[in-house]
Motif scaffolding. Sequence first.
Motif, PDB file in Angstrom:
ATOM      1  N   LEU A   1     -39.951  -2.158 -11.074  1.00 45.58           N
ATOM      2  CA  LEU A   1     -38.942  -2.872 -10.284  1.00 45.58           C
ATOM      3  C   LEU A   1     -37.724  -3.115 -11.182  1.00 45.58           C
ATOM      4  O   LEU A   1     -36.619  -3.323 -10.716  1.00 45.58           O
ATOM      5  CB  LEU A   1     -39.494  -4.206  -9.760  1.00 45.58           C
ATOM      6  N   GLU A   2     -37.980  -3.124 -12.498  1.00 43.79           N
ATOM      7  CA  GLU A   2     -36.901  -3.101 -13.488  1.00 43.79           C
ATOM      8  C   GLU A   2     -37.129  -1.885 -14.371  1.00 43.79           C
ATOM      9  O   GLU A   2     -38.265  -1.517 -14.638  1.00 43.79           O
ATOM     10  CB  GLU A   2     -36.918  -4.357 -14.378  1.00 43.79           C
ATOM     11  N   MET A   3     -36.022  -1.272 -14.811  1.00 42.82           N
ATOM     12  CA  MET A   3     -36.140  -0.104 -15.674  1.00 42.82           C
ATOM     13  C   MET A   3     -35.980  -0.540 -17.131  1.00 42.82           C
ATOM     14  O   MET A   3     -35.022  -1.249 -17.466  1.00 42.82           O
ATOM     15  CB  MET A   3     -35.056   0.923 -15.329  1.00 42.82           C
TER      16      MET A   3
ATOM     17  N   GLY B   1     -46.410 -18.425 -21.603  1.00 45.76           N
ATOM     18  CA  GLY B   1     -45.141 -18.584 -22.315  1.00 45.76           C
ATOM     19  C   GLY B   1     -44.244 -19.506 -21.518  1.00 45.76           C
ATOM     20  O   GLY B   1     -44.426 -19.667 -20.307  1.00 45.76           O
ATOM     21  N   VAL B   2     -43.281 -20.092 -22.200  1.00 38.96           N
ATOM     22  CA  VAL B   2     -42.393 -21.029 -21.505  1.00 38.96           C
ATOM     23  C   VAL B   2     -41.513 -20.261 -20.527  1.00 38.96           C
ATOM     24  O   VAL B   2     -41.407 -19.034 -20.593  1.00 38.96           O
ATOM     25  CB  VAL B   2     -41.499 -21.829 -22.489  1.00 38.96           C
ATOM     26  N   SER B   3     -40.896 -21.003 -19.629  1.00 39.55           N
ATOM     27  CA  SER B   3     -40.015 -20.402 -18.636  1.00 39.55           C
ATOM     28  C   SER B   3     -38.845 -19.686 -19.322  1.00 39.55           C
ATOM     29  O   SER B   3     -38.271 -20.198 -20.271  1.00 39.55           O
ATOM     30  CB  SER B   3     -39.506 -21.501 -17.705  1.00 39.55           C
ATOM     31  N   GLY B   4     -38.559 -18.491 -18.871  1.00 38.55           N
ATOM     32  CA  GLY B   4     -37.445 -17.734 -19.439  1.00 38.55           C
ATOM     33  C   GLY B   4     -37.826 -16.868 -20.624  1.00 38.55           C
ATOM     34  O   GLY B   4     -36.981 -16.207 -21.224  1.00 38.55           O
ATOM     35  N   SER B   5     -39.119 -16.846 -20.972  1.00 39.74           N
ATOM     36  CA  SER B   5     -39.523 -16.085 -22.151  1.00 39.74           C
ATOM     37  C   SER B   5     -39.640 -14.580 -21.878  1.00 39.74           C
ATOM     38  O   SER B   5     -39.751 -13.798 -22.817  1.00 39.74           O
ATOM     39  CB  SER B   5     -40.852 -16.630 -22.687  1.00 39.74           C
ATOM     40  N   GLY B   6     -39.639 -14.200 -20.598  1.00 42.13           N
ATOM     41  CA  GLY B   6     -39.641 -12.775 -20.272  1.00 42.13           C
ATOM     42  C   GLY B   6     -40.921 -12.282 -19.610  1.00 42.13           C
ATOM     43  O   GLY B   6     -41.121 -11.085 -19.471  1.00 42.13           O
ATOM     44  N   LYS B   7     -41.772 -13.209 -19.154  1.00 41.29           N
ATOM     45  CA  LYS B   7     -43.053 -12.810 -18.559  1.00 41.29           C
ATOM     46  C   LYS B   7     -42.854 -12.009 -17.273  1.00 41.29           C
ATOM     47  O   LYS B   7     -43.415 -10.922 -17.118  1.00 41.29           O
ATOM     48  CB  LYS B   7     -43.903 -14.058 -18.253  1.00 41.29           C
ATOM     49  N   SER B   8     -42.031 -12.552 -16.378  1.00 36.13           N
ATOM     50  CA  SER B   8     -41.800 -11.837 -15.114  1.00 36.13           C
ATOM     51  C   SER B   8     -41.156 -10.492 -15.365  1.00 36.13           C
ATOM     52  O   SER B   8     -41.530  -9.487 -14.754  1.00 36.13           O
ATOM     53  CB  SER B   8     -40.879 -12.654 -14.198  1.00 36.13           C
ATOM     54  N   THR B   9     -40.206 -10.474 -16.275  1.00 34.14           N
ATOM     55  CA  THR B   9     -39.510  -9.214 -16.570  1.00 34.14           C
ATOM     56  C   THR B   9     -40.493  -8.156 -17.051  1.00 34.14           C
ATOM     57  O   THR B   9     -40.418  -7.003 -16.638  1.00 34.14           O
ATOM     58  CB  THR B   9     -38.409  -9.459 -17.619  1.00 34.14           C
ATOM     59  N   LEU B  10     -41.427  -8.573 -17.890  1.00 36.37           N
ATOM     60  CA  LEU B  10     -42.418  -7.615 -18.391  1.00 36.37           C
ATOM     61  C   LEU B  10     -43.251  -7.038 -17.239  1.00 36.37           C
ATOM     62  O   LEU B  10     -43.436  -5.827 -17.144  1.00 36.37           O
ATOM     63  CB  LEU B  10     -43.319  -8.288 -19.439  1.00 36.37           C
TER      64      LEU B  10
ATOM     65  N   SER C   1     -32.844  -5.333 -21.525  1.00 33.74           N
ATOM     66  CA  SER C   1     -31.720  -6.279 -21.550  1.00 33.74           C
ATOM     67  C   SER C   1     -31.093  -6.371 -20.170  1.00 33.74           C
ATOM     68  O   SER C   1     -31.107  -5.407 -19.402  1.00 33.74           O
ATOM     69  CB  SER C   1     -30.646  -5.804 -22.532  1.00 33.74           C
ATOM     70  N   PHE C   2     -30.561  -7.546 -19.885  1.00 31.27           N
ATOM     71  CA  PHE C   2     -29.676  -7.701 -18.723  1.00 31.27           C
ATOM     72  C   PHE C   2     -28.287  -7.944 -19.286  1.00 31.27           C
ATOM     73  O   PHE C   2     -28.025  -9.040 -19.796  1.00 31.27           O
ATOM     74  CB  PHE C   2     -30.102  -8.873 -17.848  1.00 31.27           C
ATOM     75  N   GLY C   3     -27.445  -6.957 -19.230  1.00 32.96           N
ATOM     76  CA  GLY C   3     -26.130  -7.110 -19.860  1.00 32.96           C
ATOM     77  C   GLY C   3     -26.307  -7.359 -21.346  1.00 32.96           C
ATOM     78  O   GLY C   3     -26.969  -6.587 -22.039  1.00 32.96           O
ATOM     79  N   ASP C   4     -25.753  -8.460 -21.827  1.00 32.39           N
ATOM     80  CA  ASP C   4     -25.851  -8.779 -23.255  1.00 32.39           C
ATOM     81  C   ASP C   4     -27.146  -9.495 -23.616  1.00 32.39           C
ATOM     82  O   ASP C   4     -27.476  -9.657 -24.783  1.00 32.39           O
ATOM     83  CB  ASP C   4     -24.681  -9.700 -23.676  1.00 32.39           C
ATOM     84  N   LEU C   5     -27.851  -9.942 -22.576  1.00 30.28           N
ATOM     85  CA  LEU C   5     -29.042 -10.754 -22.818  1.00 30.28           C
ATOM     86  C   LEU C   5     -30.261  -9.867 -23.031  1.00 30.28           C
ATOM     87  O   LEU C   5     -30.716  -9.190 -22.108  1.00 30.28           O
ATOM     88  CB  LEU C   5     -29.273 -11.688 -21.630  1.00 30.28           C
ATOM     89  N   GLU C   6     -30.774  -9.860 -24.253  1.00 24.47           N
ATOM     90  CA  GLU C   6     -31.977  -9.071 -24.517  1.00 24.47           C
ATOM     91  C   GLU C   6     -33.200  -9.913 -24.182  1.00 24.47           C
ATOM     92  O   GLU C   6     -33.455 -10.937 -24.828  1.00 24.47           O
ATOM     93  CB  GLU C   6     -32.021  -8.614 -25.987  1.00 24.47           C
ATOM     94  N   VAL C   7     -33.923  -9.501 -23.148  1.00 24.12           N
ATOM     95  CA  VAL C   7     -35.031 -10.312 -22.638  1.00 24.12           C
ATOM     96  C   VAL C   7     -36.370  -9.885 -23.249  1.00 24.12           C
ATOM     97  O   VAL C   7     -37.200 -10.719 -23.591  1.00 24.12           O
ATOM     98  CB  VAL C   7     -35.084 -10.229 -21.097  1.00 24.12           C
ATOM     99  N   LEU C   8     -36.567  -8.583 -23.389  1.00 22.86           N
ATOM    100  CA  LEU C   8     -37.782  -8.088 -24.045  1.00 22.86           C
ATOM    101  C   LEU C   8     -37.381  -7.355 -25.324  1.00 22.86           C
ATOM    102  O   LEU C   8     -36.576  -6.426 -25.290  1.00 22.86           O
ATOM    103  CB  LEU C   8     -38.563  -7.155 -23.108  1.00 22.86           C
TER     104      LEU C   8
HETATM  105  N1  LIG Z   1     -32.088  -9.591 -12.813  1.00 20.83           N
HETATM  106  C1  LIG Z   1     -31.707 -10.348 -13.865  1.00 20.83           C
HETATM  107  N2  LIG Z   1     -30.417 -10.373 -14.269  1.00 20.83           N
HETATM  108  C2  LIG Z   1     -30.034 -11.122 -15.321  1.00 20.83           C
HETATM  109  N3  LIG Z   1     -30.859 -11.893 -16.045  1.00 20.83           N
HETATM  110  C3  LIG Z   1     -32.161 -11.919 -15.706  1.00 20.83           C
HETATM  111  C4  LIG Z   1     -32.649 -11.165 -14.600  1.00 20.83           C
HETATM  112  N4  LIG Z   1     -33.967 -11.375 -14.495  1.00 20.83           N
HETATM  113  C5  LIG Z   1     -34.299 -12.226 -15.483  1.00 20.83           C
HETATM  114  N5  LIG Z   1     -33.215 -12.562 -16.217  1.00 20.83           N
HETATM  115  C6  LIG Z   1     -33.193 -13.436 -17.397  1.00 20.83           C
HETATM  116  O1  LIG Z   1     -34.166 -12.978 -18.292  1.00 20.83           O
HETATM  117  C7  LIG Z   1     -34.816 -14.061 -18.922  1.00 20.83           C
HETATM  118  C8  LIG Z   1     -36.304 -13.943 -18.755  1.00 20.83           C
HETATM  119  O2  LIG Z   1     -36.611 -14.135 -17.383  1.00 20.83           O
HETATM  120  P1  LIG Z   1     -38.075 -14.007 -16.809  1.00 20.83           P
HETATM  121  O3  LIG Z   1     -38.649 -12.708 -17.199  1.00 20.83           O
HETATM  122  O4  LIG Z   1     -37.990 -14.300 -15.356  1.00 20.83           O
HETATM  123  O5  LIG Z   1     -38.828 -15.181 -17.577  1.00 20.83           O
HETATM  124  P2  LIG Z   1     -40.175 -15.910 -17.228  1.00 20.83           P
HETATM  125  O6  LIG Z   1     -40.837 -15.177 -16.099  1.00 20.83           O
HETATM  126  O7  LIG Z   1     -40.956 -15.875 -18.490  1.00 20.83           O
HETATM  127  O8  LIG Z   1     -39.829 -17.306 -16.855  1.00 20.83           O
HETATM  128  C9  LIG Z   1     -34.220 -15.330 -18.340  1.00 20.83           C
HETATM  129  O9  LIG Z   1     -33.245 -15.801 -19.231  1.00 20.83           O
HETATM  130  C10 LIG Z   1     -33.591 -14.856 -17.068  1.00 20.83           C
HETATM  131  O10 LIG Z   1     -32.475 -15.650 -16.740  1.00 20.83           O
END
Ligand SMILES: Nc1ncnc2c1ncn2[C@@H]1O[C@H](COP(=O)(O)OP(=O)(O)O)[C@@H](O)[C@H]1O
Lengths: 240, 222
Positions: free
Chosen positions: A50-52, A34-43, A10-17
């Motif tokens: 680079l993210e914990m 996956g569509v943009s914002g789905s969490g691919k980069s985060t994974l 999660s980033f704050g309140d936003l649960e990404v994965l």
């Molecule tokens: N460092 C961060 N701080 C806050 N929110 C983030 C951060 N990185 C990504 N997000 C949010 O997490 C969600 C998923 O992002 P991301 O993994 O980049 O998606 P994708 O690569 O699938 O487009 C998005 O809503 C994005 O705004």
Amino acid sequence: MIIGENIHKSFGDLEVLKGVDLHVKPQEVVVLVGVSGSGKSTLLRCFNFLEMINSGKITIDGHTIDPKKENLSKIRAEVGMVFQHFNLFPHKTVLENVIEAPITVKKMKKEEAKKLGMNLLRKVGLEDKADVYPSKLSGGQKQRVAIARSLAMEPKVMLFDEPTSALDPELVGEVLQVMKQLAEEGMTMVVVTHEMKFAKEVADRVIMIDQGTIIESADPKTFFENPQSERTKQFIQLVE
Amino acid sequence: MLELFSTVYEVFMRTYPGFLRATVVTLQLTAIGVVLGTVIGLVFALMKISGSKILQGIANIYITVIRGTPLIVQIMFLYFGIVEIYTMDNFWAGAIALGVHNGAYIAEIFRGAIQGVDPGQREASMSLGMNRKQTMQRIVFPQALRRSIPPLGNQFIITLKDSSLVYIIGVGEIFSLANREAAQSFQPFESFLVVALYYLVLVMIFTYLLRWYENKLDVDKA
Ligand SMILES: Nc1ncnc2c1ncn2[C@@H]1O[C@H](COP(=O)(O)OP(=O)(O)O)[C@@H](O)[C@H]1O
Ligand SMILES: [Mg+2]
């Protein structure tokens, strides 16, 4: 080779994965869509620390990583990462970019590192650019240097985060070609991309991630011809 | 008009030996002020990005106090505060005051330059297995240094002009000479016009040199 189990981030309140399970076998090529914002980069960024992650388990080459106890730099060195915007070091020449980490991290002798660097540049077809600065290169060339730079650390797995999304269309092919060659040589790869042709030709498995969960995982033929979920069907129509 | 020109010329010819000597003092003050300021600035910039609340707090207080008070007050404060305790000649008191003053501005220049480096650079470096320290030393600082050259050059020119304020503690740089000349010769207008020209020429020379150096850097790397 790289296993994620029940990964939450999660980033704050936003649960990404939201509990992602992904098991990448040695030499396997997994394409993540996956569509943009789905969490691919985060994974991918979690796999490279680079993210914990907030909870879950990451195992690399049979070794489960506890981020609190581990030397994360050492683990990152085993997991190569290629970024959408290349992130080459602008103050270093192409060759210096490639040999920076072997020299600084592995304490490799400069001569040896140069030899390794030139071999890698030859592999990506850029040995003639060894002494120029990145600003002189095209986007496709930059990304090929970035791949060579990652390979210089001899990673066990390579992560690609939309490696061709920032490129002009005519430069996409040369980068995909290098990636395809890597896959053929047996590199374990996780690739986020919108290049469906690459997914069909090179991937062993295609995975669809939607709102932080994996909703589809299949070999490319099944994935594209007989997807199970509605969201995947929509997505395939959208990109094709 | 012609008459003004000839009196200015006359003042100029009469005073230039003294002014040339005073110019050396001005340049020394400026050089010491900038070098000392760069060292101090680097230390405080590192404190600001250190992540330690205490170090950040100290750096913030220093920067806020220095930037929030006039240079002339700082010069007087340092002069009377320090020369009382520790005998030091006026030149050094002035030079140190300029250094301490510059330190706060240069700290902000360095901090901005470090934080202005694309975060992707740090990530790429970390992803290759370089640790925080290696990433800073090998990737971030060299780029930050290049980014800080134009604003540092700017700060150098500001310091060149600011050094005039140390006339207040009787350091023989060019403004104090002009001040004395104005009083003794009863030609204040001409004297200050001449000193303005000295500053203008110095600033133009350094502006030109800086621009040349920046272009050279760009050409080397582009
Ligand atoms: N460092 C961060 N701080 C806050 N929110 C983030 C951060 N990185 C990504 N997000 C949010 O997490 C969600 C998923 O992002 P991301 O993994 O980049 O998606 P994708 O690569 O699938 O487009 C998005 O809503 C994005 O705004
Ligand atoms: Mg992304």
